[in-house]
Write an enzyme that holds these catalytic residues in place. Sequence first.
Site, PDB file in Angstrom:
ATOM      1  CD  GLU A  93       3.439  27.559 -20.902  1.00  0.00           C
ATOM      2  OE1 GLU A  93       2.455  28.035 -21.488  1.00  0.00           O
ATOM      3  OE2 GLU A  93       3.347  26.910 -19.833  1.00  0.00           O
TER       4      GLU A  93
ATOM      5  CE  LYS B  62      -1.089  26.994 -22.479  1.00  0.00           C
ATOM      6  NZ  LYS B  62      -0.439  27.647 -21.309  1.00  0.00           N
TER       7      LYS B  62
ATOM      8  CB  CYS C 121       1.425  24.520 -20.046  1.00  0.00           C
ATOM      9  SG  CYS C 121       1.430  24.830 -18.252  1.00  0.00           S
TER      10      CYS C 121
END
Length: 270
Positions: A40, A113, A153
């Site tokens: 990321e 995301k 993440c």
Amino acid sequence: MKLAALQMVSTPDVGRNLEAAARLIAEAAAQGATLASLPEYFCLMGQDDRDKLRIAEADGHGPIQDFLADAAKRHGLWLIGGTLPIRSADGHRVRNACCVYGPDGQRAARYDKLHLFAFDNGKEHYDEAVALEPGEAPVAVQAGPLRVGLSVCYDLRFPELYRAMSFEDGQGPCDVISVPAAFTYTTGRAHWELLLRTRAVENQCYVLAAAQGGQHENGRRTWGHSMVIDPWGEILSVVEEGEGIAIAEFNPARMAQVRVQLPALGHRRL
């Protein structure tokens, strides 16, 4: 087939970060990787969250996206491009987008995301919603023979996402789950390995986790510990801190063995 998680310690300089990424991709290819992932924010760890707006690209084209497409084609591998900022419709925030490129250099998938990180322990404060707009749907991509579920993440803390990417579209369970990340040192030390191994065990698949790992020029420290994990939760390869590559073999027979001996995916009731 080999899976490679590329660990970086990215800087506020896009050019330097692309050079580091290019070096790692080339090294992974030389080691025989057929699927590699960047972390990321591989392209920028800025001084401020809103620095992402400055380098944001239009969907489909831009220096960062072109770099990823060229690298995948040059080395003939599947490349999960960590994340990069792609402009949102309102122009005030960006999407934290994970783009996947095939060996032909064509983009095969884009995942934005879904879950935006926020954390405040009185000493550290993070709020991704200041600059990011959340995505809308889970995404899995067929990368050659591998069905790869995409996440980023903080998504790691939401197990329902992984069930959705495996079963909601009727295609069946993923072979690999990808988790490019920039976990903070504090949260990573406490939960990173625990969560990764849990996702591998409950989904009975490989996990490819490419992370930021070290002390960054902007003062932030990330946990690192990029890993490749097998369907039984065994860590096959890890890079603890600093730039490096965690690489391991994808073994379909091992995954099949786990799923036959403990057919938990077939026992689901919800």
